[in-house]
Design a protein around this motif. Structure first.
Motif, PDB file in Angstrom:
ATOM      1  N   GLY A  60      31.563  40.715  25.865  1.00 43.54           N
ATOM      2  CA  GLY A  60      31.967  40.739  27.264  1.00 43.54           C
ATOM      3  C   GLY A  60      30.769  40.669  28.191  1.00 43.54           C
ATOM      4  O   GLY A  60      29.629  40.499  27.746  1.00 43.54           O
ATOM      5  N   HIS A  61      31.046  40.797  29.472  1.00 44.79           N
ATOM      6  CA  HIS A  61      29.986  40.676  30.467  1.00 44.79           C
ATOM      7  C   HIS A  61      30.096  41.768  31.505  1.00 44.79           C
ATOM      8  O   HIS A  61      31.180  42.098  31.958  1.00 44.79           O
ATOM      9  N   PHE A  62      28.939  42.276  31.902  1.00 42.26           N
ATOM     10  CA  PHE A  62      28.906  43.244  32.991  1.00 42.26           C
ATOM     11  C   PHE A  62      28.927  42.525  34.322  1.00 42.26           C
ATOM     12  O   PHE A  62      28.384  41.418  34.446  1.00 42.26           O
ATOM     13  N   ASN A  63      29.503  43.159  35.305  1.00 41.24           N
ATOM     14  CA  ASN A  63      29.337  42.684  36.669  1.00 41.24           C
ATOM     15  C   ASN A  63      27.849  42.830  37.018  1.00 41.24           C
ATOM     16  O   ASN A  63      27.229  43.825  36.653  1.00 41.24           O
ATOM     17  N   PHE A  84      30.932  39.324  44.193  1.00 44.13           N
ATOM     18  CA  PHE A  84      30.905  40.534  43.371  1.00 44.13           C
ATOM     19  C   PHE A  84      32.294  41.157  43.222  1.00 44.13           C
ATOM     20  O   PHE A  84      32.634  41.704  42.198  1.00 44.13           O
ATOM     21  N   HIS A  85      33.069  41.077  44.291  1.00 47.96           N
ATOM     22  CA  HIS A  85      34.401  41.658  44.259  1.00 47.96           C
ATOM     23  C   HIS A  85      35.490  40.606  44.086  1.00 47.96           C
ATOM     24  O   HIS A  85      36.660  40.889  44.275  1.00 47.96           O
ATOM     25  N   SER A  86      35.090  39.370  43.776  1.00 45.61           N
ATOM     26  CA  SER A  86      36.079  38.298  43.702  1.00 45.61           C
ATOM     27  C   SER A  86      36.934  38.404  42.454  1.00 45.61           C
ATOM     28  O   SER A  86      38.027  37.880  42.397  1.00 45.61           O
ATOM     29  N   GLY A  87      36.423  39.089  41.429  1.00 48.74           N
ATOM     30  CA  GLY A  87      37.151  39.164  40.165  1.00 48.74           C
ATOM     31  C   GLY A  87      37.164  37.841  39.424  1.00 48.74           C
ATOM     32  O   GLY A  87      37.889  37.691  38.441  1.00 48.74           O
ATOM     33  N   ASP A  88      36.379  36.885  39.875  1.00 47.17           N
ATOM     34  CA  ASP A  88      36.406  35.553  39.258  1.00 47.17           C
ATOM     35  C   ASP A  88      35.541  35.544  37.995  1.00 47.17           C
ATOM     36  O   ASP A  88      34.329  35.723  38.043  1.00 47.17           O
ATOM     37  N   LEU A  89      36.200  35.331  36.868  1.00 48.46           N
ATOM     38  CA  LEU A  89      35.464  35.396  35.588  1.00 48.46           C
ATOM     39  C   LEU A  89      34.453  34.263  35.438  1.00 48.46           C
ATOM     40  O   LEU A  89      33.499  34.386  34.676  1.00 48.46           O
ATOM     41  N   ARG A  90      34.660  33.180  36.175  1.00 44.11           N
ATOM     42  CA  ARG A  90      33.648  32.114  36.099  1.00 44.11           C
ATOM     43  C   ARG A  90      32.313  32.630  36.607  1.00 44.11           C
ATOM     44  O   ARG A  90      31.251  32.151  36.222  1.00 44.11           O
ATOM     45  N   ILE A 137      31.571  36.235  36.665  1.00 38.46           N
ATOM     46  CA  ILE A 137      31.178  37.379  35.824  1.00 38.46           C
ATOM     47  C   ILE A 137      30.611  36.921  34.486  1.00 38.46           C
ATOM     48  O   ILE A 137      29.638  37.480  33.975  1.00 38.46           O
ATOM     49  N   LYS A 138      31.225  35.877  33.915  1.00 41.25           N
ATOM     50  CA  LYS A 138      30.812  35.457  32.571  1.00 41.25           C
ATOM     51  C   LYS A 138      29.409  34.848  32.541  1.00 41.25           C
ATOM     52  O   LYS A 138      28.901  34.510  31.482  1.00 41.25           O
TER      53      LYS A 138
END
Lengths: 354, 848
Positions: free
Chosen positions: A115-118, A343-349, A351-352
Motif C-alpha cells: 500500500g501507500h501512505f498519504n 492531499f484530501h482528494s482521496g484520489d488513488l492516482r 496516493i499510489k
C-alpha cells in the motif's frame, strides 16, 4: 582368504560398473541408467550382499585379523559407495534439460501489492523522527477545542481583532452552552501540555487543524500543522534560529539557512514570519522562490509571557520559543506537488505515487 | 491597506527607491504584500490654446473650437478643428488636447471623426476622461502659462507613484494604518528621528473663537472616550485639488468632494477616521435656551447639539449608502439629541451628509470603544475604513491632531473658516512607563545589542528614555498602544536592530530523553501494517453533509456505541449527536463526522472510475457529542461536551465478489493485523461475532460483525448496507472495518516473548464434514480444540463450500507434543474422539 575375496569383489564391482556404464550407450555419455546403478548398489552393498556377509563373518576371526580385515572391508565398501554416489551425481546432473524449462524472463512479474501512505504521513514521520532524535516529545490534543485553549490561553482575548486572524469553524451551541470550535492551530495544545509539565520542555505537536478559508491551490480549510514548543530558563531567539536551521537542513537533506521577519501572533512576543533559503536554488533566486531566494514557511516567535501565565507558570520565570508550520507546505516542497487539495482528494492516482 | 510611496517619501524624507523601502519595511517592520507602479499615461495629450469658438451649425449643444497645438514630433504648431460639447471653454484658454491616435486612461481611443457633419481632429479633455476624477462638467483648464504643444502631463498636477499594499497586523493597527505611521517606521529604519511635526498638531494651533453654535454631550463615556466637533463655515463644495485626489485614489478611496475627501485624506495620513455633517441639515428640535449668541443677530443661525448615545431597541436609520438598518441597544449613535446622524465610528447617515449645497459643516474626530464597534459592525454587516480602524483601537489623542490637520486643509481647499471647536474628553490618556532590563533584552534575543543602539532605536521611535544602571525607564507615546511590556520593547529593538544579526546558537537547556507518545507511535505502527498489507492511506475532511448522515443512517447514534452501550432504548433516542458547524464552507460540510463511512464511500465512488478494486485505510478521529455513551477513550474536553475517538478504518472493494470474498478478505486483513500487534499473544481472545440487536442500519444486516476482544467491543466489520451503497451509486460490495485504536493499544502486546520452537515432529490429519447451515465454523474449530486438548497445535480450515443448504468444511489438524514424538496410534485415538464429538455434539456428517 577373506582379503582376496574382498579384493575380488572390488575388481568385480569395477568391471560391472564399467559394463553398465557402457550399456548406457554413447547418448548417455558413458553413464549407466538409474535402475542399473540401483541394482548394482543393492548387489554389492545391500543387506543380502556378499559384502555384508563378509562383514558379518568377521566376528569369528582373531582380534588382529578382525582389525586388519575389518578395516579393508570398510574402506572398500566406502570406496564402492563413493563411486556409486559420484555416478549418481553424474547422472542427475546430466539428466537435467534446461532447454525444456526455458521461460521468457521479460514477461512482467506478478506484483505484490504494497500500500501507500498519504504524503502528509510521510512528511510527518520524517519530522517526528528528526525531532525525536533531538530529544523532543510528540504531544497531541483534541481537535474540538474550547475557547480557552484555542484562544484565551493563547493571549487571544474575546473581541480581540486577532481572533479574526484565523477564521474559525465554530460549532453550533445552544444558548448558555460554551461555544466550541474546530481548533484553528496546534498551538491549542500548548497550554494543555504546560499545565501538566514543567520546563525544561521541548515538544512538537503534529496534527489536524481547521480554518474557514476558501480553498484554492495553496489553501485548504483542513490542514496539518506541526507545532514546536521549547521552554526553559534561557531559551532565546538564537536558539530558535539554530533549532529551525538544524531541522530544515535534516529534513531537506541540504544546508538551509533561516530568516526571521517581524510579524504578529498574539501567543508570541516577539513574533516572526519565518523563511528558509530556497531549497531549489539554494538562495540564488529561481521560479520556486519567485526570484527572492527565500521560501515562506510559517509563523514563529518567543512565547508570550501571558501564555506561560495562562498555563500556570510564574511571569518572567521562563523563556521559550514556538512555531507552527504547515505539513502540506513541506510536502509540496519536498514532492513538488502543485495543488494542496490533492492531499484530501482521496484520489488513488495521487496516493499510489508515494 | 494601500500606501502611496510619494506620500510616504514626503512625510519621511527618505531618499530610498520604492524597492529599497519595500525591502527595509519587509525585513524590519511590516509585510508588503504587493507593489504596483502607478504611471500616468497621457501620451498624445498636449497643451492647446483655444483660438476661436464657433457654434456647431447642426447641433445646439455642440461647439467647434479651433485650437493651436503641436502634433507629436512636429516642430511647428498647427491649427486643429475640434468639436466639443463642454460649455466652459473660452478663447485664450489653455486646455488638454488629446490628439488623433492617442488613447486615454479611461480607454477612449481618439480617432479622426465627423460629428454631425463637422470634422473633428481630436478631443478637449475633462478630468474624468483623463482618469483624474469624476468631474465631467467641463473641460479642464490648464495654467495660462502652459507651453503650447508641450505634453499636458506636467500641467495636470499628476505625479507618477508606486503603491504599496501593506498587511498591517492587529498589533500595529493602532499606528501603522496611516501614512504617518509608516513614514515614522521608514525614518527609524534609516536611523533618523521622524521630522513630521506630529507633536505640533495641537488645538491652539488653530484659532478658535468664542463659540456657541455647537454643543456636544456623550451619554456613554465607556463607548465614546472623546468627541471633538469643529464647525467651519463659508464652505465651498467643489473638487479637491488633484494632488489630494491622486493620493486618495492611490489608497483606493474614490474622491467625492473637497470636504469628504479631506476627512478621508486625514484618515489616511494620521489614521484617525473622521466625519463631516452638514450643519444646516441637523435640525435640533429642542429649546436651546441657555445658548448665548455672541455674534450679531444677522449672523444668527441654527444651533446644533450633538449627543452620543446608545440606540434604542429596533431604532431605525438609513446610512449614507442608503442601507437601512434596524439597530439594537448595543449600537452607538451620533444624534442631534433626537434622530440618528451617524452610526458611530462606522458610517454617516444619509440625511446629514454633505452635498453641493452645503455651506457650514461639523467635523467629527472622535474615539469609540473598539470592542463595541467590532460587535456592531459584525452584527449589522457594515464594514468601512472607519470601523476597520476603530475596531483595532486607536489613540484618543489622535483626534485632536486630526481636527487641527483637517481645519488647515479645508481652509485651503474649501476656503472654509473655522467657527469653533468643542472637545469633550473626560479621561485623558497619558503616556506610560515601562522599566526595561537591558540584560533581559540580550538574554531573550540571544545576542548583545550595544546599549547605545538600543537607546537610539527607542528614541527614534518617539520613546523617551532614562537610564539607571542596566534599567531603562521608557516613556511610551500614546500612539503606540501596542507597547505594554518589556517583550514588546525587545521586539522593537530586535527588529529594528536586525534579526539577521542574531547568530544561530544551540540550546543550552538540558536534554532529557523524550517520553514516547504511546498512542501516536502505535497508530504509526498500525499504518505501517496496513500499508504492508496493501492498503492505501486516505486523508478525509472531518465533515460531511446532513444528507450523508441520513444516507448512512448516522443521524441517530454512532453504530459502535449504539450497540456496545448496553443502554436501555433511550440511549438510541438521546444518542450521540453530530456536532454542527455554525458556518460551514458549504452545506456539504455541515456535520462533524461521527463515522468514517460517508467519506470512505465517497473515496470509493471517486476511485472506482479508475480502479477495479480498492484497499484503503484512514487513521483519524470521530467527534462524538455526548460523552456518557463513550467510555474512557479519546480526549474529553473539560466542559464535558465532547469525546473524540481514535480509529483505524479499513475498506475493501474487490473486482469480483464470490462467496463473500470481499468480507472475508477484509476479515483476513483484520486478523493478520491483530496477530501482528500480538493481541492473542497477549492472552486476549479475539472473536468476530454477529451483531446483537438493535442493528445499526449503516451495515449489511447479515454480513456484519462486531469485533470483540476478551468480550470488549473494539470495532465493527462488515459489508455496508446495499441500500446505503445505492444512495452513493456504488455497484460493488464494500466491506469496511472500524477499530478503536485506543482500545487496541490497551490489549496489544507490549513486548514479544519468544516461545521455544517445536522440537519433535508433528502429525497433520485432514478431516472434512458436511454441516447444516446453522452450524458455525467457529463452533467446529472450538470443539476440535476442546477435544484434542494440548495435542492439537493448530486447526486450519482449508476448504469450505455451500451446496443445497449444506456446508462442507475441511480442516487440517496439526498434532504434536512439546516433549516427545507422538505415535500414530495416539493421534488415531484423538481423531476418533474428535469425529465422535463432531457427530454427536454438532450433528455433523464426517466424510470418510
Amino acid at each position: 582368504m577373506l582379503k582376496e575375496k574382498i579384493e575380488n569383489l572390488k575388481k568385480q564391482f569395477l568391471a560391472e560398473i564399467e559394463k553398465i556404464s557402457a550399456q548406457g550407450g554413447s547418448a548417455s555419455g558413458g553413464r549407466p541408467s538409474d535402475e542399473a546403478l540401483f541394482e548394482l548398489e543393492k548387489k554389492y552393498t545391500g543387506r543380502k550382499s556378499e559384502f555384508i556377509g563378509i562383514l558379518k563373518s568377521l566376528k569369528d576371526l582373531s582380534p588382529e585379523e578382525k582389525k586388519q580385515i575389518g578395516e579393508l572391508a570398510n574402506n572398500t565398501k566406502n570406496q564402492i559407495w563413493e563411486i556409486i554416489k559420484n555416478k549418481r551425481q553424474e547422472i542427475s546432473e546430466n539428466s537435467f534439460d534446461a532447454e525444456k524449462e526455458k521461460i521468457d524472463v521479460t514477461i512482467p512479474g506478478k506484483k505484490k501489492s504494497a500500500g501507500h501512505f498519504n504524503p502528509i504521513s510521510l512528511v510527518r514521520r520524517d519530522i517526528e523522527d528528526i525531532f525525536v532524535s533531538m530529544g523532543y516529545e510528540i504531544a497531541d490534543g483534541p481537535e474540538v477545542e474550547t475557547g480557552w485553549y484555542n484562544f484565551d490561553a493563547l493571549n487571544i482575548p474575546k473581541d480581540h481583532p486577532a481572533r479574526d486572524m484565523q477564521d474559525t469553524f465554530f460549532l453550533d451551541a445552544k444558548d448558555g452552552e460554551e461555544k466550541l470550535s474546530m481548533r484553528s492551530q496546534t498551538s491549542a495544545v500548548q497550554a494543555r501540555y504546560m499545565e501538566k509539565n514543567k520546563p525544561p520542555l521541548r515538544i512538537i505537536v503534529p496534527g489536524k487543524c481547521y480554518r474557514r478559508e476558501a480553498t484554492d491551490t495553496t489553501h485548504d480549510h483542513t490542514f496539518y500543522q506541526f507545532e514546536a514548543l521549547i521552554a526553559g530558563e534561557n531559551v532565546n531567539v538564537g536558539n530558535l534560529k539554530f533549532t529551525a536551521q538544524e531541522f530544515f537542513s535534516a529534513f531537506f537533506k541540504q544546508d538551509v539557512t533561516v530568516r526571521l521577519r517581524p510579524s504578529y501572533f498574539p501567543f508570541v512576543e516577539p513574533g516572526f514570519e519565518f523563511d528558509i533559503s530556497c531549497t531549489v536554488c539554494g538562495g540564488k533566486g529561481c521560479r520556486a522562490c519567485k526570484g527572492g531566494g527565500w521560501l515562506e514557511i510559517g509563523g514563529a516567535g518567543m512565547v508570550n509571557q501571558n501564555v506561560f501565565v495562562s498555563a500556570g507558570y510564574p511571569r518572567n520565570k521562563y523563556q521559550g520559543f514556538a512555531w507552527g508550520f504547515g505539513l502540506e507546505r513541506l510536502a509540496m516542497m519536498k514532492y513538488k506537488i502543485d495543488d494542496v487539495r490533492l492531499f484530501h482528494s482521496g484520489d488513488l492516482r495521487f496516493i499510489k505515487q508515494f | 491597506m494601500k500606501y502611496s510611496y510619494s506620500w510616504l517619501k514626503e512625510l519621511s524624507d527618505t531618499k530610498l527607491s520604492p524597492e529599497k523601502v519595500r525591502e527595509l519595511l519587509t525585513m524590519h517592520s511590516l509585510e508588503i504584500e504587493g507593489m504596483e507602479e502607478k504611471k500616468w499615461n497621457f501620451d498624445g495629450v498636449v497643451v492647446g490654446n483655444i483660438l476661436e469658438i464657433k457654434k456647431h451649425p447642426n447641433a445646439d449643444k455642440l461647439q467647434i473650437a479651433v485650437v493651436e497645438t503641436r502634433l507629436i514630433a512636429s516642430l511647428h504648431t498647427e491649427k486643429l478643428q475640434i468639436v466639443c460639447g463642454a460649455p466652459n471653454i473660452e478663447v485664450g484658454q489653455k486646455v488638454p488636447v488629446a490628439l488623433v491616435g492617442s488613447k486615454l486612461p479611461n480607454g477612449i481611443e481618439i480617432k479622426e471623426a465627423e460629428i454631425r457633419g463637422e470634422k473633428s481632429f481630436g478631443m478637449l479633455c475633462a478630468l474624468d476622461e483623463l482618469g483624474l476624477g469624476i468631474d465631467h462638467s467641463g473641460i479642464f483648464i490648464l495654467d495660462s502659462k502652459a507651453k503650447i504643444g508641450a505634453p499636458a502631463k506636467k500641467y495636470l498636477g499628476v505625479e507618477d507613484d508606486t503603491i504599496f499594499e501593506i498587511k498591517v497586523l492587529p498589533d500595529r493597527a493602532h499606528d501603522a494604518m496611516s501614512h504617518v505611521g509608516v513614514a515614522r517606521e521608514i525614518s527609524v529604519l534609516e536611523n533618523r528621528k521622524f521630522e513630521y511635526d506630529f507633536d505640533g498638531l495641537k488645538l491652539p494651533r488653530v484659532k478658535t473663537q468664542n463659540f456657541a453654535s455647537l454643543r456636544v454631550r456623550i451619554e456613554d463615556k465607556e463607548l465614546c472616550s472623546r468627541y471633538i466637533g469643529a464647525v467651519m463655515e463659508n464652505v465651498e463644495i467643489k473638487d479637491s485639488p488633484s494632488w489630494m485626489k491622486q493620493r486618495l485614489e492611490a489608497s483606493g478611496i474614490r474622491p467625492i468632494n473637497n470636504v469628504v475627501d479631506a476627512t478621508n485624506y486625514v484618515m489616511l495620513e494620521l489614521g484617525q477616521p473622521m466625519h463631516a455633517f452638514d450643519f444646516d441639515k441637523i435640525k435640533s428640535e429642542f429649546p436651546i435656551s441657555n445658548f448665548q449668541f455672541p455674534n450679531k443677530s444677522q449672523n444668527q443661525k441654527s444651533k446644533v447639539q450633538i449627543v452620543v448615545r446608545k440606540a434604542k431597541k429596533n431604532e431605525e436609520m438609513e446610512l449614507l449608502d442608503e442601507t437601512k438598518l434596524k439597530l439594537s441597544e448595543n449600537d452607538l449613535l451620533i444624534t442631534n439629541g433626537e434622530t440618528p446622524l451617524a452610526l458611530a465610528g462606522i458610517m454617516g447617515g444619509k440625511d446629514s451628509g454633505i452635498n453641493e449645497n452645503t455651506k457650514t459643516i461639523i467635523l467629527e474626530a472622535a474615539n469609540f470603544n473598539a470592542v463595541n464597534i467590532r460587535r456592531s459592525r459584525t452584527r449589522l454587516g457594515v464594514k468601512t475604513e472607519s470601523s476597520d480602524r476603530f475596531e483595532k483601537d486607536i489613540d484618543p489623542n489622535l483626534a485632536e491632531k486630526a481636527i487641527v490637520r483637517i481645519v488647515e486643509i479645508l481652509e485651503h481647499t474649501a476656503g472654509a473658516k473655522l467657527e469653533g471647536v468643542v472637545d469633550v474628553y473626560p479621561n485623558k490618556i497619558k503616556s506610560w512607563k515601562i522599566k526595561l532590563d537591558l540584560n533581559y533584552v540580550n538574554n531573550l534575543l540571544g545576542e548583545n545589542v550595544p546599549q547605545k543602539e538600543t537607546i537610539k532605536i527607542l528614541n527614534n521611535l518617539g520613546i523617551s528614555t532614562t537610564i539607571r544602571l542596566h534599567i531603562v525607564v521608557c516613556e511610551i507615546p500614546t500612539y503606540r498602544l501596542d507597547i505594554r511590556t518589556q517583550e514588546d520593547l525587545i521586539e522593537e529593538i530586535g527588529r529594528i536592530w536586525g534579526y539577521e544579526k542574531i547568530e544561530p546558537r544551540p540550546l543550552t537547556e538540558p536534554v532529557i530523553p523524550a517520553k514516547i507518545n504511546e498512542i501516536l507511535s502505535f497508530e504509526r505502527k498500525l499504518g505501517e501494517i496496513a500499508v504492508g498489507m496493501g492498503y492505501d492511506e486516505m486523508y478525509n475532511y472531518s465533515f460531511y453533509s446532513e444528507i450523508d448522515a441520513k444516507n448512512c443512517a448516522l443521524d441517530g447514534v454512532h453504530p459502535m456505541d449504539y450497540v456496545a452501550s448496553q443502554q436501555p432504548p433511550k440511549a438510541v433516542v438521546h444518542g450521540v449527536k453530530h456536532f454542527e458547524l455554525s458556518s460551514p464552507m458549504n452545506p456539504d460540510q455541515k456535520y462533524v463526522r461521527v463515522s468514517f463511512v460517508p467519506n470512505i464511500l465517497k473515496n470509493i465512488k471517486t476511485n472506482l472510475k479508475n480502479f477495479e478494486s480498492l484497499n484503503i485505510f484512514e487513521i483519524g478521529k470521530v467527534y462524538l457529542c455526548h460523552p456518557e455513551l463513550v467510555s474512557g477513550s479519546g480526549f474529553r474536553i473539560e466542559s464535558g461536551m465532547t469525546t473524540e475517538k481514535r480509529m483505524l478504518v479499513m475498506s475493501q472493494v474487490l473486482e469480483k465478489d464470490k462467496d463473500a470474498e470481499t468480507f472475508y478478505s477484509l476479515k483476513g486483513a483484520v486478523e493478520s493485523l491483530l496477530e501482528k500487534i500480538g493481541v492473542d499473544e497477549n492472552g486476549g481472545s479475539t472473536s468476530i461475532m454477529e451483531v446483537e440487536p438493535p442493528f445499526p442500519a449503516t451495515w449489511h444486516l447479515t454480513r456484519s460483525a462486531e469485533i470483540l476482544i476478551d468480550g470488549e467491543k473494539i470495532g465493527m466489520i462488515g459489508e455496508i448496507n446495499p441500500i446505503v451503497l445505492g444512495k452513493y451509486k456504488i455497484g460493488k460490495r464494500v466491506a469496511v472495518c472500524e477499530l478503536d485504536t485506543q482500545k487496541l493499544l490497551k490489549i496489544s502486546q507490549k513486548e514479544i516473548v519468544y516461545k521455544t520452537l517445536q522440537k519433535f515432529p508433528t502429525i497433520t490429519r485432514d478431516i472434512s464434514m458436511l454441516a447444516k447451515s446453522e452450524t458455525k465454523a467457529i463452533e467446529i474449530q472450538k470443539l476440535i480444540k476442546k477435544i484434542g486438548g494440548n495435542l492439537v497445535l493448530n486447526v486450519e480450515m482449508f476448504d469450505v463450500f455451500f451446496k443445497d443448504g449444506v456446508t462442507s468444511f475441511a480442516y487440517h489438524i496439526e498434532f504434536g507434543a512439546s516433549e516427545r514424538t507422538l505415535e500414530n496410534v495416539e493421534v488415531d485415538e484423538v481423531m476418533g474422539k474428535i469425529v465422535v464429538g463432531l457427530e454427536k455434539e454438532l450433528g455433523l456428517e464426517i466424510r470418510k
